[in-house]
Design a protein around this motif. Structure first.
Motif, short mmCIF file in Angstrom:
data_model
loop_
_atom_site.label_atom_id
_atom_site.label_comp_id
_atom_site.label_asym_id
_atom_site.label_seq_id
_atom_site.Cartn_x
_atom_site.Cartn_y
_atom_site.Cartn_z
N ALA A 53 42.41 32.73 38.73
CA ALA A 53 43.39 33.70 39.00
C ALA A 53 42.90 34.57 39.96
N ASP A 54 43.92 35.36 40.74
CA ASP A 54 43.97 36.74 41.51
C ASP A 54 43.04 36.05 43.01
N PHE A 55 43.28 34.68 43.04
CA PHE A 55 42.68 34.18 44.53
C PHE A 55 43.45 34.74 45.54
N GLY A 56 42.68 35.10 46.55
CA GLY A 56 43.13 35.53 47.92
C GLY A 56 43.61 36.99 47.99
N LEU A 57 43.34 37.75 47.01
CA LEU A 57 43.91 39.10 47.14
C LEU A 57 43.06 40.15 47.52
N ALA A 58 41.66 39.43 48.01
CA ALA A 58 40.70 40.35 48.51
C ALA A 58 41.17 41.04 49.84
N LEU A 59 42.00 40.34 50.59
CA LEU A 59 42.69 40.74 51.70
C LEU A 59 43.72 41.84 51.82
#
Length: 695
Positions: A535-541
């Motif tokens: 879950a929460d993949f790609g939210l670092a941007l």
């Protein structure tokens, strides 16, 4: 007179004989500090402790005793390890013979029948690990243990040791484990302060007194079974302190009064005690004041009117002050409770005009007001925006990028909603491109992004709801009686699934190197079939670097205080290695609080001390035949958590290594082509990953 030739020859031979005897004595002394001396000590131990002949392999006839003698290991021509566990060894003073092994680093005699006192261990200056649990040893903990300055682990639990816990143990500054539970130790444990201690237990003894603050961070299970112990984490010491004083007072009052005893008691007792006795007796008369002491005025000289006025005035002031305090705290409580109720019942309460006003700002005529829109990323449109905003919600948790809710829609459907905060992508089109790229990532080991809501001041992400919670809750939740342990097969399946999902993310975009950015055990969820999903993949941007918030999973090369978005595939591999260590050890990864051990450092220290079995979770010890698989997974985890990024394997190689350990061979990421490879998709993916650090 002619000298006897025999006497003359004897005089000539005497010095060489003396030299020969001295040389033989020196050889005997040298042998005590050689392998032969160590083996002689071991044979003496066998003669005293092995009536069942479990150590039959200990025989001088063997050419290589270090490799053929059971439980014996050598290094540089000396015995350095002796591991004899569960062999029913007995004997009253058998341990004494082992004190001659002055190069011994590891001594484990767990689960035997050894008895008698623990001998003077000061000759074992090289000892690092000492395990004597589950025997019949008695007597005190010898002071000589405090001289073992290199000792890391000491376990003498489940014996019959008595006396007290010696404060001299503080000299063992390197000690990581101290297990003294299930003995007959008594006395207080004040003064015990070992700064590096990680595993501590004194339960089931006869200890009493207050628990020192240096040990208060350990769980209550480390102290239970000592009825007279008090203080954090157990019950407070107020009752334990006050109770002993009551019998003393009663005993003094009930003691027979004799002239000598009375004079002694009067001299020793403080004056306030006598005053308290007089004041507590309604029939007692006030005694005359001693000469020279001024008598205090009594209320009898004050008029009744003055007394009434004073009482009424005090009561009025008390009522007014109470009323003001009540109004003040009631307003604060009501305000907090109202906002908490709204947050618990609605996902969005600050932007309710979007749902109730149909996009018109109250009193604003719609000027500059952004109503936002709900965008579905697949064809399965199951609800409207108003349905989501009306849905009753339960907070699942608060993470680095926002708050997650479990939302129940009017038709009974359940979704997971993340309400984002601190979003640094301000452009609406840029945010939409990013969401569309994430929405195209479809894999059986990813939590799919189904829809998103974007307005100027509100951004929501809608995912499938995973009913079985996270890996973190399965591993670390309810580690007490009644817990259902996470078995080894399930742990391996979750590890393999999470690795496949991460590999898919890393290979999803051909144009740029997309990273998850926030791999941790709370972001590995389990669906209704037991399948692991990231879950929460790609939210670092979308916001400040997650590495700054979750230092426990932060790669060494990551910015410690990231103000700008940051992620990398190497950092993902490092964080995944920490997840593997969690699965293997059962211990949580250290966060910013500092109350939990640094997991990679702890594992490396144990492995470095050649006692790798101590690393693994005790809940895994019940399963047989998995030792080789656990060791293989540990090697993978240590490679993933290498300090230098270029020393870590790529995640696709990690997947292959895990599958080899599990005995599975699957096609090389056959599901990678499930992501759209259209030119527009590649362009969107490139736009969303702009600024992501490359490998």
């Amino acid at each position: 007179m002619e000298e006897n030739p025999l006497r003359f020859s004897a005089h000539l031979l005497l010095p060489p004989l003396i030299l020969l005897l001295l040389s033989e004595l020196s050889l005997v002394r040298a042998s005590s500090s050689s392998l032969d001396g160590d083996l002689s000590a071991l044979l003496a131990f066998r003669a005293l402790s092995d009536p069942a002949q479990k150590l039959a392999s200990w025989n001088w006839s063997h050419a290589a005793p270090c490799s053929t003698w059971l439980g014996v290991s050598c290094a540089q021509g000396r015995v350095t390890r002796l591991v004899l566990e569960g062999l029913s060894l007995s004997g009253h003073d058998a341990l004494q013979s082992l004190t001659r092994l002055d190069q011994l680093r590891v001594l484990s005699l767990k689960s035997n029948l050894l008895s008698g006192p623990i001998p003077d261990l000061s000759p074992l200056t090289a000892l690092k690990l000492l395990f004597l649990s589950h025997n019949n040893l008695s007597g005190p903990i010898p002071p000589s243990i405090s001289s073992l300055s290199r000792l890391y682990r000491l376990d003498v639990s489940y014996n019959n040791l008595s006396s007290s816990v010696p404060a001299t143990l503080n000299r063992l500054s390197r000690l990581l484990t101290l297990r003294l539970d299930s003995n007959r130790l008594s006395g207080p444990i004040l003064g015990l302060d070992l700064p590096n201690l990680q595993d501590f237990n004194v339960s089931s003894n006869m200890l009493y007194g207050a628990i020192p603050p240096s040990l208060a961070a350990f769980p209550a299970a480390a102290f239970v079974g000592n009825p007279a112990l008090c203080g954090a984490p157990l019950a407070g010491c107020r009752d334990a302190v006050s109770k002993p004083t009551r019998p003393a007072a009663n005993a003094t009052a009930a003691a027979p009064v004799t002239p000598t005893a009375n004079a002694t008691a009067t001299a020793a007792a403080p004056v306030p005690h006598a005053a308290a006795v007089v004041a507590s007796s309604p029939s007692s008369k006030p005694e005359a004041a001693p000469p020279g002491e001024r008598r205090r005025p009594t209320p009898s000289g004050m008029s009744r009117v003055a007394v009434v006025i004073i009482v009424v005035g005090d009561f009025a002031v008390l009522v007014i002050v109470s009323g003001l305090l009540f109004c003040y705290f009631w307003r604060k409580f009501a305000g907090k409770n109202r906002s908490r109720l709204q947050e618990g019942e609605k996902i969005v309460y600050s932007s309710s005009p979007y749902a109730s006003q149909g996009g018109v700002a109250p009193g604003g005529g719609g000027g500059g007001f952004d109503p936002g829109r709900m965008v579905f990323l697949d064809d399965a449109r199951k609800f409207e925006l108003e349905d989501l905003l009306r849905a009753s919600a339960e907070i699942l948790g608060k993470g680095g990028y926002g708050t997650a809710y479990r939302a129940v829609l009017d038709d009974g459907g359940v979704v997971a909603v993340k309400r984002l905060r601190d979003v640094q992508i301000t452009g609406k089109r840029e945010f939409e491109h990013h969401m569309e790229a994430l929405g195209r990532l479809r894999h059986r080991n990813l939590v799919p992004l189904r829809a998103y809501y974007c307005a100027r001041d509100e951004k929501l992400l809608v995912y499938d709801y995973m009913p079985n919670g996270s890996l973190h809750s399965l591993l670390h939740g309810n580690r007490g009686p009644g817990r259902t342990p996470l078995d080894w097969t399930t742990r391996m399946r979750i590890a393999a699934g999470a690795a496949r999902g991460l590999a898919f993310i890393h290979h999803a975009s051909k144009a740029s190197k997309l990273a998850h950015g926030n791999v941790k055990s709370t972001n590995i969820l389990v669906d209704k079939t037991g399948n692991a999903r990231l879950a929460d993949f790609g939210l670092a941007l979308l916001g400040p670097a997650a590495a700054a918030r979750y230092s426990g999973y932060r790669a060494p090369e990551a910015p410690a205080y990231g103000r700008r978005p940051w992620s990398s595939q190497w950092a993902d591999v490092y964080a995944f290695g920490l997840v593997l260590l969690e699965l293997l050890t059962g211990k949580p990864v250290a966060g910013g609080s500092g109350g939990v051990i640094n997991l990679p450092r702890w594992v490396q220290s144990v492995v470095r001390e050649e006692w790798t079995a101590e690393v693994f979770d005790l809940e895994l010890m019940r399963y047989k035949g998995i030792e080789e698989e656990m060791m293989g997974m540990l090697q993978i985890a240590l490679r993933c958590t290498a300090t230098a990024p270029d020393q870590r394997p790529r995640i696709d190689h990690v997947v292959k290594m895990i599958e080899e350990i599990r005995g599975e061979v699957s096609p090389s990421f056959e599901s990678f082509d499930s992501v759209s490879d259209s030119p527009s998709a590649s362009e969107d993916a490139s736009a969303t990953t702009a600024g992501v650090s490359s490998q």
